[in-house]
Design an enzyme around this catalytic site. Sequence first.
Site, mmCIF file in Angstrom:
data_model
loop_
_atom_site.group_PDB
_atom_site.id
_atom_site.type_symbol
_atom_site.label_atom_id
_atom_site.label_comp_id
_atom_site.label_asym_id
_atom_site.label_seq_id
_atom_site.Cartn_x
_atom_site.Cartn_y
_atom_site.Cartn_z
ATOM 1 N N ASP A 123 0.852 -1.190 0.000
ATOM 2 C CA ASP A 123 0.000 0.000 0.000
ATOM 3 C C ASP A 123 0.881 1.231 0.000
ATOM 4 O OD1 ASP A 123 -2.453 -1.328 -0.005
ATOM 5 O OD2 ASP A 123 -2.559 -1.429 2.174
ATOM 6 N N ASP A 141 -6.765 -1.253 -4.998
ATOM 7 C CA ASP A 141 -7.915 -0.967 -4.135
ATOM 8 C C ASP A 141 -8.813 0.080 -4.776
ATOM 9 O OD1 ASP A 141 -6.740 -2.682 -2.249
ATOM 10 O OD2 ASP A 141 -5.779 -1.016 -1.178
#
Length: 162
Positions: A123, A141
């Site tokens: 991330d 995402d």
Amino acid sequence: MSKPLCSTGLRWLWLVVVVLIIDLGSKYLILQNFALGDTVSLFSSLNLHYARNYGAAFSFLADSGGWQRWFFAGIAIGICVILMVMMYRSKATQKLNNIAYALIIGGALGNLFDRLWHGFVVDMIDFYVGDWHFATFNLADSAICIGAALIVLEGFLPKKQA
């Protein structure tokens, strides 16, 4: 009788490849240029911040001992198969649904690659307002969320007459 793939929603699989290239490319750049926890401010309210997610959204089940890696990998594979079947059954002209499915598949495969290759999801997007930070996320995402939003939007649009 089989139908030509270009007449089905599978015609939109090119978008899966685009999402994968952009997602995996961004993660590669982070892994090559950031140490875990490094942060670079892009502009007010947005940082690049290298984080590892061993769970699902919002690090759900991240501290569960490792089994969740395979659980979430299985879910991703299942969702990809189901959505590809749905794309095959839909017409190529059903653009909104097929784009949504392709975005979700591309995002799911991007995060699946991370889980299988690294054991965690990379991330890097840190959105914040003042001292409040949203959960760090990645482009996969984002693709999944945009795809889900398009599916919801499609449910509110008037149906075209056949």
